[in-house]
Design a protein around this motif. Structure first.
Motif, PDB file in Angstrom:
ATOM      1  N   ILE A 110       0.813  -1.219   0.000  1.00 32.44           N
ATOM      2  CA  ILE A 110       0.000   0.000   0.000  1.00 32.44           C
ATOM      3  C   ILE A 110       0.844   1.266   0.000  1.00 32.44           C
ATOM      4  O   ILE A 110       0.322   2.366  -0.133  1.00 32.44           O
ATOM      5  N   ASP A 113       0.616   3.929  -2.811  1.00 28.70           N
ATOM      6  CA  ASP A 113      -0.756   4.411  -2.844  1.00 28.70           C
ATOM      7  C   ASP A 113      -1.000   5.457  -1.753  1.00 28.70           C
ATOM      8  O   ASP A 113      -1.605   6.502  -1.991  1.00 28.70           O
ATOM      9  N   ILE A 114      -0.487   5.168  -0.561  1.00 34.35           N
ATOM     10  CA  ILE A 114      -0.673   6.094   0.572  1.00 34.35           C
ATOM     11  C   ILE A 114       0.032   7.416   0.291  1.00 34.35           C
ATOM     12  O   ILE A 114      -0.540   8.490   0.462  1.00 34.35           O
ATOM     13  N   LYS A 117      -1.869   9.357  -2.306  1.00 35.36           N
ATOM     14  CA  LYS A 117      -3.110   9.940  -1.775  1.00 35.36           C
ATOM     15  C   LYS A 117      -2.809  11.138  -0.884  1.00 35.36           C
ATOM     16  O   LYS A 117      -3.494  12.148  -0.924  1.00 35.36           O
ATOM     17  N   HIS A 191      -2.058   4.619   7.377  1.00 37.87           N
ATOM     18  CA  HIS A 191      -2.819   4.084   6.253  1.00 37.87           C
ATOM     19  C   HIS A 191      -4.306   3.996   6.593  1.00 37.87           C
ATOM     20  O   HIS A 191      -5.167   4.415   5.837  1.00 37.87           O
ATOM     21  N   ASN A 192      -4.590   3.468   7.805  1.00 36.98           N
ATOM     22  CA  ASN A 192      -5.989   3.325   8.225  1.00 36.98           C
ATOM     23  C   ASN A 192      -6.694   4.667   8.305  1.00 36.98           C
ATOM     24  O   ASN A 192      -7.861   4.793   7.948  1.00 36.98           O
ATOM     25  N   LYS A 193      -5.963   5.665   8.768  1.00 34.42           N
ATOM     26  CA  LYS A 193      -6.541   7.006   8.854  1.00 34.42           C
ATOM     27  C   LYS A 193      -6.897   7.546   7.468  1.00 34.42           C
ATOM     28  O   LYS A 193      -7.976   8.080   7.252  1.00 34.42           O
ATOM     29  N   ILE A 194      -5.955   7.372   6.552  1.00 38.53           N
ATOM     30  CA  ILE A 194      -6.174   7.907   5.210  1.00 38.53           C
ATOM     31  C   ILE A 194      -7.356   7.197   4.540  1.00 38.53           C
ATOM     32  O   ILE A 194      -8.159   7.812   3.854  1.00 38.53           O
ATOM     33  N   GLU A 195      -7.462   5.890   4.811  1.00 37.81           N
ATOM     34  CA  GLU A 195      -8.603   5.131   4.298  1.00 37.81           C
ATOM     35  C   GLU A 195      -9.925   5.725   4.790  1.00 37.81           C
ATOM     36  O   GLU A 195     -10.934   5.692   4.111  1.00 37.81           O
ATOM     37  N   ARG A 196      -9.878   6.255   6.017  1.00 36.51           N
ATOM     38  CA  ARG A 196     -11.090   6.880   6.592  1.00 36.51           C
ATOM     39  C   ARG A 196     -11.203   8.343   6.185  1.00 36.51           C
ATOM     40  O   ARG A 196     -11.997   9.089   6.740  1.00 36.51           O
ATOM     41  N   ASN A 197     -10.377   8.746   5.274  1.00 35.95           N
ATOM     42  CA  ASN A 197     -10.380  10.118   4.761  1.00 35.95           C
ATOM     43  C   ASN A 197      -9.949  11.150   5.800  1.00 35.95           C
ATOM     44  O   ASN A 197     -10.361  12.297   5.758  1.00 35.95           O
TER      45      ASN A 197
END
Ligand SMILES: [Zn+2]
Ligand SMILES: [Zn+2]
Length: 395
Positions: A110, A113-114, A117, A191-197
């Motif tokens: 990932i 990608d991170i 983003k 990563h998890n934070k970014i996934e949650r926008n």
């Protein structure tokens, strides 16, 4: 200041802690005449306003000394008071190695990608806001992320573990360097934070727990640069080290974790850092980097005083008023030299330098230090002085 017996063939480590308000910017310069070139470690970066202009003191210092490279850049964690202005260093100097917290493992699929983003988000925020300060901070972060994205594991080291040895190129000098934290499993949390926008790193509750700590051993001294590390991290560290028979870190010079936060510098952690429960060693220096507003905390400064550690602070804090002087009316009882800063605290927003930029030099002869300014410190009072009449005036 002791007279130095050093000659030009002696190895020396210079520590420059720059006054940057609430934030860290620390340069270590190791000079060994047996080497062709000096070795530079930069721990964090922050800027300050001078006459309405923003400057990065460590960058100005490096430029002024004609330095073209940094051997090791350590960004302790991704709070803006620790990376602000780092783009100037990364854009203008060769940074040979970067040490960061393992928020986003480079090995993870990932990773690209991170970074992509995040950079996109930075661009978006920059377009939406005209706030110069926000744009400045985001630019620093974007350039840092670009460095991470463009370099592989030979240049970007993800810290993590109780003790990692840092390879220093010279075979025969006395300097040894280690990385001590973080310990918690923080991989992937960004990563998890970014996934949650959620792109706001400052709201990340574990950010200080992710702080990287630099430890240097030289001439029997131990230096610890604590970033914004936290007490739970150190307790976990203590458990790990105990298994190897290490009960005490025996630190001589410490950059107090988290700008002298009381919660993150409690008594049990002092006992872990420094030898003896009631330390009377005049050679233990506590470096404190804060603007004196929110940090350092009063209880922390009192603990430093109780332990007879020498506090060297970039800026005054409102707690420098001490219990005896709780209001401006108390001014009459304190020396003339100390009055202007207390008055300024009543009305001004800018931090008031205590020592300003601080320089320490560690050699085989011991430790010497100087402050950019000549200031009075109530916490450096000698026990025998018994009050505020004979303050330890610094030169
Ligand atoms: Zn901080
Ligand atoms: Zn922080």
């Amino acid at each position: 200041m002791p007279t130095s017996n050093l000659d030009k063939n002696d190895e020396i480590l210079t520590i420059n802690m720059f006054e940057v308000g609430h934030g860290d910017s620390i340069l270590l310069t190791h000079e060994d005449p047996r080497e062709n070139q000096s070795f530079y470690i930069l721990i964090d970066s922050n800027t300050k306003m001078v006459d309405g202009k923003r400057i990065n003191p460590v960058f100005e210092h490096l430029k002024g000394h004609g330095v073209r490279y940094i051997d090791l850049l350590v960004i302790t964690h991704l709070h803006r008071d620790h990376y602000r202005g780092i783009d100037q260093v990364l854009n203008n100097l060769e940074v040979k190695k970067l040490v960061i917290s393992p928020f986003i493992s480079q090995k993870a699929a990932i990773f690209d990608d991170i970074i992509y983003k995040y950079k996109q988000k930075i661009g978006e925020i920059c377009r939406l806001t005209s706030n110069e300060n926000i744009n400045f901070d985001l630019k620093s972060l974007a350039v840092l992320l670009r460095y991470i994205a463009q370099h592989d594991a030979s240049r970007v080291m993800e810290a993590g573990g109780p003790e990692q040895v840092l390879r220093i190129p010279s075979a025969h000098n006395s300097l040894k360097a280690y990385i001590y934290l973080p310990l918690k499993k923080i991989k992937g949390v960004l990563h998890n934070k970014i996934e949650r926008n959620d792109f706001n790193l400052d709201s990340f509750p574990e950010m200080n727990d992710a702080s990287v700590v630099v430890v240097i051993d030289i001439f029997g001294h131990r230096l610890l640069f604590g970033g914004d590390s936290t007490a739970p991290q150190w307790r976990e560290h203590r458990r790990h080290m105990k298994r190897d028979g290490v009960k005490n870190l025996g630190v001589n010079i410490i950059k107090a974790p988290h700008h002298g936060s009381d919660r993150n510098n409690p008594e049990d952690i002092f006992k872990y850092f420094f030898h003896r429960p009631n330390c009377r060693d005049p050679n233990i220096f506590t470096l404190i980097s804060a603007d004196g507003r929110t940090h350092p905390h009063k209880a922390f400064l009192e603990r430093v005083g109780e332990w007879k550690l020498k506090p060297l602070c970039t800026n005054y804090s409102r707690h420098c008023l001490t219990d005896k002087i709780t209001s401006i009316e108390g001014l009459a009882s304190i020396p003339l030299e100390a009055r202007p800063f207390l008055k300024q605290y009543e009305k001004e927003e800018a931090p008031i330098p205590c020592l300003g930029n601080i320089e320490l030099r560690v050699s085989k002869d011991g430790i010497t230090w100087t402050g950019e300014r000549k200031r009075i410190c109530p916490y450096r009072l000698r026990e025998s002085d018994g009050g505020l009449n004979e303050l330890d005036v610094l030169v």
